[in-house]
Motif scaffolding. Structure first.
Motif, mmCIF file in Angstrom:
data_model
loop_
_atom_site.group_PDB
_atom_site.id
_atom_site.type_symbol
_atom_site.label_atom_id
_atom_site.label_comp_id
_atom_site.label_asym_id
_atom_site.label_seq_id
_atom_site.Cartn_x
_atom_site.Cartn_y
_atom_site.Cartn_z
ATOM 1 N N TYR A 158 0.839 -1.200 0.000
ATOM 2 C CA TYR A 158 0.000 0.000 0.000
ATOM 3 C C TYR A 158 0.874 1.249 0.000
ATOM 4 C CZ TYR A 158 -3.694 3.109 1.974
ATOM 5 O OH TYR A 158 -4.594 4.104 2.231
ATOM 6 N N GLU A 159 1.890 1.243 0.850
ATOM 7 C CA GLU A 159 2.803 2.387 0.911
ATOM 8 C C GLU A 159 3.491 2.592 -0.441
ATOM 9 O OE1 GLU A 159 6.181 3.999 3.914
ATOM 10 O OE2 GLU A 159 6.454 1.934 3.235
ATOM 11 N N ARG A 160 3.956 1.500 -1.045
ATOM 12 C CA ARG A 160 4.637 1.617 -2.348
ATOM 13 C C ARG A 160 3.680 2.093 -3.438
ATOM 14 N NH1 ARG A 160 6.028 -3.438 -3.599
ATOM 15 N NH2 ARG A 160 5.499 -4.395 -1.620
ATOM 16 N N GLU A 161 2.429 1.621 -3.386
ATOM 17 C CA GLU A 161 1.447 2.038 -4.385
ATOM 18 C C GLU A 161 1.160 3.532 -4.282
ATOM 19 O OE1 GLU A 161 -3.277 1.499 -5.409
ATOM 20 O OE2 GLU A 161 -2.272 -0.117 -4.327
ATOM 21 N N ILE A 162 0.969 4.025 -3.068
ATOM 22 C CA ILE A 162 0.683 5.458 -2.902
ATOM 23 C C ILE A 162 1.921 6.288 -3.251
ATOM 24 C CG2 ILE A 162 0.101 7.259 -1.225
ATOM 25 C CD1 ILE A 162 -1.929 5.342 -0.022
ATOM 26 N N ALA A 163 3.095 5.775 -2.969
ATOM 27 C CA ALA A 163 4.320 6.489 -3.357
ATOM 28 C C ALA A 163 4.375 6.628 -4.876
ATOM 29 C CB ALA A 163 5.550 5.753 -2.830
ATOM 30 N N GLU A 164 3.980 5.567 -5.585
ATOM 31 C CA GLU A 164 3.977 5.635 -7.052
ATOM 32 C C GLU A 164 2.906 6.603 -7.545
ATOM 33 O OE1 GLU A 164 4.904 4.977 -11.063
ATOM 34 O OE2 GLU A 164 6.050 4.780 -9.215
ATOM 35 N N GLU A 165 1.732 6.574 -6.945
ATOM 36 C CA GLU A 165 0.664 7.512 -7.326
ATOM 37 C C GLU A 165 1.134 8.954 -7.099
ATOM 38 O OE1 GLU A 165 -2.051 6.722 -8.853
ATOM 39 O OE2 GLU A 165 -1.990 4.560 -8.543
ATOM 40 N N THR A 166 1.864 9.171 -6.024
ATOM 41 C CA THR A 166 2.385 10.501 -5.721
ATOM 42 C C THR A 166 3.464 10.881 -6.733
ATOM 43 O OG1 THR A 166 1.872 10.198 -3.388
ATOM 44 C CG2 THR A 166 3.493 11.904 -3.933
ATOM 45 N N ARG A 167 4.342 9.933 -7.054
ATOM 46 C CA ARG A 167 5.421 10.201 -8.008
ATOM 47 C C ARG A 167 4.875 10.653 -9.364
ATOM 48 N NH1 ARG A 167 8.029 8.297 -12.133
ATOM 49 N NH2 ARG A 167 6.853 6.379 -12.315
ATOM 50 N N VAL A 168 3.804 9.985 -9.820
ATOM 51 C CA VAL A 168 3.236 10.331 -11.129
ATOM 52 C C VAL A 168 2.136 11.397 -11.016
ATOM 53 C CG1 VAL A 168 3.837 8.099 -12.141
ATOM 54 C CG2 VAL A 168 1.555 8.415 -11.154
ATOM 55 N N LYS A 169 1.961 11.907 -9.805
ATOM 56 C CA LYS A 169 0.983 12.959 -9.536
ATOM 57 C C LYS A 169 -0.439 12.563 -9.961
ATOM 58 C CE LYS A 169 4.364 16.736 -9.706
ATOM 59 N NZ LYS A 169 4.893 16.377 -8.437
ATOM 60 N N HIS A 170 -0.807 11.341 -9.601
ATOM 61 C CA HIS A 170 -2.159 10.852 -9.884
ATOM 62 C C HIS A 170 -3.029 11.159 -8.668
ATOM 63 C CE1 HIS A 170 -5.097 7.375 -10.668
ATOM 64 N NE2 HIS A 170 -5.391 8.358 -11.487
ATOM 65 N N PHE A 171 -3.508 12.389 -8.638
ATOM 66 C CA PHE A 171 -4.253 12.886 -7.485
ATOM 67 C C PHE A 171 -5.726 13.086 -7.856
ATOM 68 C CE2 PHE A 171 0.076 14.862 -6.649
ATOM 69 C CZ PHE A 171 0.446 13.887 -5.749
ATOM 70 N N THR A 172 -6.491 12.014 -7.788
ATOM 71 C CA THR A 172 -7.914 12.094 -8.115
ATOM 72 C C THR A 172 -8.738 11.648 -6.914
ATOM 73 O OG1 THR A 172 -8.062 9.825 -8.935
ATOM 74 C CG2 THR A 172 -7.416 11.525 -10.540
ATOM 75 N N TYR A 173 -9.978 12.126 -6.889
ATOM 76 C CA TYR A 173 -10.876 11.710 -5.815
ATOM 77 C C TYR A 173 -11.173 10.211 -5.900
ATOM 78 C CZ TYR A 173 -11.694 16.574 -4.501
ATOM 79 O OH TYR A 173 -11.543 17.867 -4.063
ATOM 80 N N ALA A 174 -11.247 9.692 -7.107
ATOM 81 C CA ALA A 174 -11.517 8.255 -7.275
ATOM 82 C C ALA A 174 -10.384 7.430 -6.664
ATOM 83 C CB ALA A 174 -11.692 7.913 -8.754
ATOM 84 N N GLU A 175 -9.154 7.857 -6.916
ATOM 85 C CA GLU A 175 -8.002 7.128 -6.353
ATOM 86 C C GLU A 175 -7.972 7.276 -4.830
ATOM 87 O OE1 GLU A 175 -4.931 4.531 -6.405
ATOM 88 O OE2 GLU A 175 -6.075 5.157 -8.169
ATOM 89 N N LEU A 176 -8.302 8.452 -4.348
ATOM 90 C CA LEU A 176 -8.353 8.672 -2.901
ATOM 91 C C LEU A 176 -9.404 7.759 -2.268
ATOM 92 C CD1 LEU A 176 -7.615 10.125 -0.288
ATOM 93 C CD2 LEU A 176 -9.209 11.962 -0.964
ATOM 94 N N GLU A 177 -10.559 7.664 -2.885
ATOM 95 C CA GLU A 177 -11.617 6.798 -2.351
ATOM 96 C C GLU A 177 -11.159 5.336 -2.320
ATOM 97 O OE1 GLU A 177 -16.321 5.693 -3.022
ATOM 98 O OE2 GLU A 177 -15.343 7.056 -4.427
#
Length: 176
Positions: free
Chosen positions: A93-112
């Motif tokens: 989970y930590e690695r997945e969110i780090a990757e989402e942060t790295r690629v700046k994938h900041f959506t409400y759907a991803e947050l949910e």
């Protein structure tokens, strides 16, 4: 329990494992004595009888402290296996969110999606902890990982909110 159908044996096994029982040999399993366990075992004893099986409930005592310690180690080993699996998922989970942060994938759907995953971890941890009768060694690590995941989720949420504010369309005020 009769050998067939196997699904009945498996259902009993799942219920006992769900209560935190450790299996010894030859269909013998152990649980610490509690009113909750006794109540649930009595219900299970009736279910087993309805399946043409036989259950014997008894209170036991170890012969000495060494035997008692052996049993506690078995319970702790079972819980540690469960904690290890949870910790592994938290790490992913930590690695997945780090990757989402790295690629700046900041959506409400991803947050949910990340919030739902974290909620699953909390529920999973609570189930393990409920059956952690002797405080297994990895309990503290699992609790720390859970707190870490909460912090990671909070940081990700802040990034999502900031990104969404930047992307918000501002409507100029109407001319009068």
């Amino acid at each position: 329990m009769p050998p067939e159908p196997a699904r009945k044996r498996i259902a009993v096994w799942r219920k006992l494992k769900g209560m935190g029982a450790v299996y010894m040999q030859g269909g013998v399993c152990l649980l610490p004595k509690s009113d909750d366990h006794l109540r649930r075992l009595k219900v299970l004893e009736n279910e087993i009888a309805e399946m043409d099986g036989e259950a014997v409930l008894m209170t036991t005592a170890g012969l000495d402290a060494r035997e008692e310690d052996k049993i506690v180690r078995r319970f702790n080993a079972d819980r540690d296996e469960e904690y290890k699996e949870l910790i592994s998922k938290c790490d992913a989970y930590e690695r997945e969110i780090a990757e989402e942060t790295r690629v700046k994938h900041f959506t409400y759907a991803e947050l949910e999606e990340n919030e739902q995953e974290y909620a699953k971890f909390k529920t999973w941890f609570a189930k393990i902890e409920k059956n952690d009768f002797y405080t297994a060694p990895l309990a503290k690590d699992a609790r720390e990982w859970l707190a870490r995941c909460e912090g990671i989720l909070d940081a990700y949420a802040q990034n999502v909110f900031a990104a969404q504010e930047e992307n918000a369309v501002t409507v100029p005020p109407a001319a009068s």
